[in-house]
Structures are given as structure tokens and as C-alpha cells.
Scaffold this active site. Structure first.
Site, PDB file in Angstrom:
ATOM      1  N   LYS A   1     -16.486  21.422 -67.206  1.00  0.00           N
ATOM      2  CA  LYS A   1     -17.205  22.509 -66.531  1.00  0.00           C
ATOM      3  C   LYS A   1     -18.582  22.746 -67.134  1.00  0.00           C
ATOM      4  O   LYS A   1     -19.548  22.924 -66.413  1.00  0.00           O
ATOM      5  CB  LYS A   1     -16.424  23.822 -66.628  1.00  0.00           C
ATOM      6  CG  LYS A   1     -15.205  23.889 -65.750  1.00  0.00           C
ATOM      7  CD  LYS A   1     -14.641  25.310 -65.743  1.00  0.00           C
ATOM      8  CE  LYS A   1     -14.523  25.868 -67.101  1.00  0.00           C
ATOM      9  NZ  LYS A   1     -13.394  25.946 -67.876  1.00  0.00           N
TER      10      LYS A   1
ATOM     11  N   ARG B   1     -10.201  34.459 -64.800  1.00  0.00           N
ATOM     12  CA  ARG B   1      -9.188  33.632 -65.442  1.00  0.00           C
ATOM     13  C   ARG B   1      -7.799  33.985 -64.896  1.00  0.00           C
ATOM     14  O   ARG B   1      -6.849  33.240 -65.084  1.00  0.00           O
ATOM     15  CB  ARG B   1      -9.243  33.902 -66.947  1.00  0.00           C
ATOM     16  CG  ARG B   1      -8.816  32.771 -67.833  1.00  0.00           C
ATOM     17  CD  ARG B   1      -8.966  33.172 -69.274  1.00  0.00           C
ATOM     18  NE  ARG B   1     -10.294  32.931 -69.806  1.00  0.00           N
ATOM     19  CZ  ARG B   1     -10.718  31.747 -70.251  1.00  0.00           C
ATOM     20  NH1 ARG B   1      -9.926  30.718 -70.220  1.00  0.00           N
ATOM     21  NH2 ARG B   1     -11.919  31.613 -70.736  1.00  0.00           N
TER      22      ARG B   1
ATOM     23  N   ARG C   1     -13.200  16.414 -79.273  1.00  0.00           N
ATOM     24  CA  ARG C   1     -14.456  17.152 -79.081  1.00  0.00           C
ATOM     25  C   ARG C   1     -14.972  17.698 -80.414  1.00  0.00           C
ATOM     26  O   ARG C   1     -14.280  18.426 -81.115  1.00  0.00           O
ATOM     27  CB  ARG C   1     -14.221  18.285 -78.086  1.00  0.00           C
ATOM     28  CG  ARG C   1     -15.486  18.972 -77.657  1.00  0.00           C
ATOM     29  CD  ARG C   1     -15.297  19.638 -76.330  1.00  0.00           C
ATOM     30  NE  ARG C   1     -14.638  20.933 -76.459  1.00  0.00           N
ATOM     31  CZ  ARG C   1     -14.485  21.779 -75.446  1.00  0.00           C
ATOM     32  NH1 ARG C   1     -14.909  21.473 -74.240  1.00  0.00           N
ATOM     33  NH2 ARG C   1     -13.906  22.943 -75.635  1.00  0.00           N
TER      34      ARG C   1
ATOM     35  N   ARG D   1     -14.300  22.915 -83.314  1.00  0.00           N
ATOM     36  CA  ARG D   1     -14.073  24.342 -83.083  1.00  0.00           C
ATOM     37  C   ARG D   1     -12.601  24.627 -83.311  1.00  0.00           C
ATOM     38  O   ARG D   1     -11.761  23.829 -82.917  1.00  0.00           O
ATOM     39  CB  ARG D   1     -14.451  24.723 -81.641  1.00  0.00           C
ATOM     40  CG  ARG D   1     -15.935  24.885 -81.474  1.00  0.00           C
ATOM     41  CD  ARG D   1     -16.356  25.567 -80.187  1.00  0.00           C
ATOM     42  NE  ARG D   1     -15.297  25.814 -79.219  1.00  0.00           N
ATOM     43  CZ  ARG D   1     -15.500  25.900 -77.899  1.00  0.00           C
ATOM     44  NH1 ARG D   1     -16.699  25.758 -77.411  1.00  0.00           N
ATOM     45  NH2 ARG D   1     -14.498  26.150 -77.078  1.00  0.00           N
TER      46      ARG D   1
ATOM     47  N   ARG E   1      -3.391  25.748 -75.205  1.00  0.00           N
ATOM     48  CA  ARG E   1      -4.485  26.230 -74.346  1.00  0.00           C
ATOM     49  C   ARG E   1      -4.367  25.660 -72.941  1.00  0.00           C
ATOM     50  O   ARG E   1      -4.602  26.350 -71.956  1.00  0.00           O
ATOM     51  CB  ARG E   1      -5.847  25.823 -74.917  1.00  0.00           C
ATOM     52  CG  ARG E   1      -6.337  26.700 -76.034  1.00  0.00           C
ATOM     53  CD  ARG E   1      -7.570  26.091 -76.659  1.00  0.00           C
ATOM     54  NE  ARG E   1      -8.752  26.204 -75.826  1.00  0.00           N
ATOM     55  CZ  ARG E   1      -9.814  25.400 -75.907  1.00  0.00           C
ATOM     56  NH1 ARG E   1      -9.827  24.406 -76.771  1.00  0.00           N
ATOM     57  NH2 ARG E   1     -10.848  25.586 -75.132  1.00  0.00           N
TER      58      ARG E   1
END
Ligand code: ZN
Length: 216
Positions: A15, A90, A129, A161, A172
Site C-alpha cells: 500500500k 480498519r 522488511r 521495526r 498482524r
């Protein structure tokens, strides 16, 4: 033509990358709830301390507060010509609240692209990532790649992260899928949903995305 876009897609579906293309193409702001929360928590304010406490506890920022923050952002002048919402809504109550707040300012969502990527691939992408601690660039790297920023004027150190750690990634993705299925029906029923195969190359996804937006 005004483009008021809600981007749907799991963490790792691309996204952020695609939103950056739309910003260039349509000159409209990219409103990421995650970025907004991270900016607010750093601010020296009552709200910043409240958001920090919630995020540090591992909880989601409650709907009421999230809606307030998004509403303030959408009433800024740069959103008059359209916007790209990313990470909001969300949940279905948030989607209803969004429709209501837009109605109050004479706007409406024009299209909801949904970048679809299979969950196994999402987990793999997120676990690879890495983010630069100096310039914020994001890289996809395997276990043996050097964790150094590739921009020659930066060369910052890369970190993962906390929410991209492999242990949290699977959770998640599950949470996303549970919350998003009602949203997909919600926007599909209103004729706004456009499902896009997010497993194609970045450029192919961009082509499909622009075609979906142009057809509105
Ligand atoms: Zn960097």
C-alpha cells in the site's frame, strides 16, 4: 475529477509503495494512520502522551480517538481535492464513521482498491522488511544481505521495526484478515471495491491500480 481513495491491503501488501505513486499522479495527500500515530506520539502534548501509552501497551488506538484524528486531518485544505487513506478505516464501525464525516463536509469515497496478497507471502515479505534509521527508506532483504542503507548520501544503519519481527508478523496478518473481511463486503456492497492482484511486480500493480481508478 476528484479521487477520494481508501486503500485496503494487509501489512506488506504494498500500500505504501503504491500510495506514493498516486500522490505523484494526482497531487493528493497520502494519509496513513500509522504515520499519523507515530508523529502524534512524538509530539509533546497531552494527546501524544495518551497515544504513546496506548501503543506501548500493545493495544490498538480506540475507534473514537482514531476517528477524531482522521477527521481533523481530512478537514485540512489539502484534502479538498481528494486524498488517499491508508490504514483507516480498519473496522466496519470506522468505515461507517468515515462515511458520516465525509458526508458532513460534502465529500464521499470514490473508489476502494484492495491489494490482495496471500497470507503466506505477506508473512515472508514483512519478515524481510528493513527500515533505514536515518532516512526511513524501506528495503526487502534476505538474512545474508548487508543491513546498510543503499543511498550513497545516507548509508544509515537498517533496523527491523518491532512490528515486523517474525513472531508478531503472523499475528498482524491474522488480525488484518479478521477485521478486513467485513470491510470488503461493506465496500463491495456499495460498488466501490476493486480487487487488485498485489502479487504482481510493483509496476504491474501500479498499472492495474490506475486502470481501476480511471474506470470509476
Ligand atoms: Zn538511509
Amino acid at each position: 475529477m476528484k479521487n477520494s481513495i481508501v486503500m485496503l491491503g494487509a501489512p506488506g501488501a504494498g500500500k505504501g509503495t503504491q500510495a506514493a505513486v498516486l500522490v505523484q499522479q494526482f497531487h493528493i495527500p497520502h494519509i496513513s494512520s500509522g504515520d499519523m500515530f507515530r508523529a502524534i506520539r512524538k509530539s509533546d502534548s497531552e494527546l501524544g502522551r495518551r497515544v504513546a501509552a496506548i501503543m506501548d501497551s500493545g493495544a490498538l488506538v480506540p475507534d473514537e480517538l482514531t476517528i477524531q484524528i482522521v477527521q481533523d486531518r481530512l478537514s485540512k485544505p489539502d484534502c479538498q481535492t481528494g486524498f488517499i487513506l491508508d490504514g483507516f478505516p480498519r473496522t466496519q464501525p470506522q468505515a461507517l464513521a468515515l462515511d458520516e464525516m465525509l458526508k458532513n463536509i460534502g465529500q464521499a469515497i470514490t473508489v476502494v482498491p484492495y491489494l490482495h496478497v496471500r497470507s503466506e507471502l505477506l508473512v515472508e515479505r514483512l519478515s524481510n522488511r528493513w527500515t533505514c534509521n536515518t532516512c526511513g527508506s524501506v528495503y526487502s532483504l534476505g538474512p545474508n544481505d548487508a543491513k546498510v542503507c543503499k543511498k550513497s548520501d545516507c548509508l544509515g544503519t537498517l533496523y527491523r521495526r518491532p512490528d515486523d519481527e517474525p513472531a508478531t508478523v503472523t499475528e498482524r496478518v491474522k488480525v488484518f484478515e479478521k477485521n478486513t473481511s467485513p470491510l470488503i463486503s461493506y465496500y463491495s456492497d456499495r460498488g466501490l471495491l476493486r480487487q487488485i492482484d498485489g502479487e504482481q511486480t510493483v509496476d504491474q500493480v501500479t498499472v492495474a491500480l490506475l486502470a481501476a481508478i480511471a474506470k470509476v
